[in-house]
Design an enzyme around this catalytic site. Structure first.
Site: not given
Lengths: 199, 199
Positions: A7, A9, A91
Site C-alpha cells: 500500500d 498512503e 487507490d
C-alpha cells in the site's frame, strides 16, 4: 517466485488528501470516506473544491511535491527492491502519486487516473479495476507469482488475506483488533524482517 | 491506463549468456536456441558447464556485474519511468538480472528463477509461467491496463501483437521482414517517441 505488494498512503507516504489539505490550506479537503461513505460523491465534491480554488493539476502537483515520504520509507523500499520485486498498489491517482514516486526513486505503482481538461483542470477520474488491490494480486498469482502484501487499511485486507503472507503496518487499533490473525507491526525494520522471512 | 512492457536482453542490456560467455572466457556458453532448439536441454547443458567451471551463483553474479547496459539504455528508461509505468518482461533469471537491474536504477522485472543449492551452485531453474510475456500482458489487461510493448526477438512477438501498440527494437532483419506491419526502430530516441505518441 515472489512479489511484494505494498500500500502507498499510510505505509510509505502520508495520506495524500490530508497532507494536501494541510499543504494547500484548504481544510475542507480533510473530509474522507468516514464522513462521506459514497466514494464517487466524495471525489466529485473534492474536484469541485479544487475548481473553486482554481487549482489545476500542475498547481496540485506543485503542492504535493512539498509532501515528503514518511521517515525511513525510502531506505526501507530501497532495501526491499534489492532483494525482491516490489509493486505499490494504491487507490490514489497516478498524477498525485508521481511527485512522491520521484522522491521514492521511481518504484512501479499501479493506481487510478485523473482525467485532465485542455485547461489543466481535473474534470473526472477513472478507476482502473474494481477491488483493485485484490484483483491485482489475483492477476499476479495467475501468472506464477506468490504475493506478500502489506497495508494499513480496510481496502488492504483483501490483498493481505489472499496472499501467501500479509502484514498490517501502522494500522488503526480497530483493524488490528478485528483481524488478530494478521501479524501487525509499527516500524520499517519489523516490516522488512517479516517480509524477508516470508520470502 | 497505460503500462509499457519492455524486453530486457537486446533492448536494454546485451544478451546475457553471450556477454557472460565473453566476460567469463567460456566460449561454449555462446550456444543458443538456434544451435539447440530444446530450451530445457540447452539450460541443463549450460548449468553442467557452470558446475564444471566451479562457478556458483555468487561468481556468476560477479562476472555479470562487469556487463554494462547498452549505451543510452538507462537514460531512455529513466525518461520513460517519469512518464508512465514500466515493467521489464524477460525470460532470463532474476539472479542473473539483479546486477543489471542495479545499474538500471532498480526497475521492476518479471522473469524466471534459478534454484540454488546450499553450496551456492545452481541446481535447477523455474519458469514463472508458460508463454510468460504474452500471459503477463493478458493478465495486465485483465486488471484494466492498456499495454504498449517492445522487444527484439521471436519471444516478444506475442506481447507486441496483443498490445495496443507494439514496436520492434533492433530486431534481426528476418523478423522485421516477416512482420512488416510492426513498426521497427533502431535508436532509443525513436523508440521513446513511438511510445510517448502511443501513450
Amino acid at each position: 517466485m515472489n512479489i511484494v505488494c505494498l500500500d502507498l498512503e499510510g505505509v510509505l507516504v502520508p495520506e495524500i488528501w490530508i497532507a494536501f489539505s494541510q499543504a494547500s490550506g484548504i481544510p475542507e479537503l480533510k473530509r474522507t470516506t468516514r464522513d462521506e461513505p459514497d466514494y464517487d460523491k466524495l471525489m466529485r465534491w473534492r474536484l469541485e473544491i479544487l475548481r473553486a480554488h482554481h487549482l489545476g493539476l500542475a498547481d496540485i502537483q506543485r503542492v504535493i511535491s512539498t509532501i515528503e515520504p514518511m521517515e525511513g520509507a525510502k531506505a526501507f523500499l530501497d532495501a526491499l527492491r534489492e532483494q525482491t520485486q516490489v509493486l505499490i498498489l494504491s487507490d490514489t491517482f497516478t498524477q498525485f502519486a508521481t511527485p512522491l514516486m520521484r522522491k521514492l526513486g521511481w518504484p512501479t505503482i499501479f493506481c487510478n487516473e485523473l482525467i485532465v481538461g485542455q485547461d489543466g483542470m481535473i474534470v473526472d477520474y477513472r478507476i482502473r479495476t474494481a477491488q483493485s488491490k485484490l484483483s491485482t494480486v489475483r492477476a499476479l498469482q495467475s501468472i506464477g507469482f506468490q504475493t506478500i502484501a502489506s497495508g494499513d487499511s480496510y481496502n488492504d485486507l483483501g490483498m493481505i488475506q489472499a496472499s501467501r503472507a500479509g502484514f498490517l503496518f501502522r494500522s488503526p487499533e480497530a483493524i488490528r483488533n478485528a483481524y488478530p490473525q494478521i501479524p501487525a507491526c509499527e516500524t520499517y525494520d519489523e516490516l522488512k524482517n517479516l517480509i524477508l522471512q516470508a520470502l
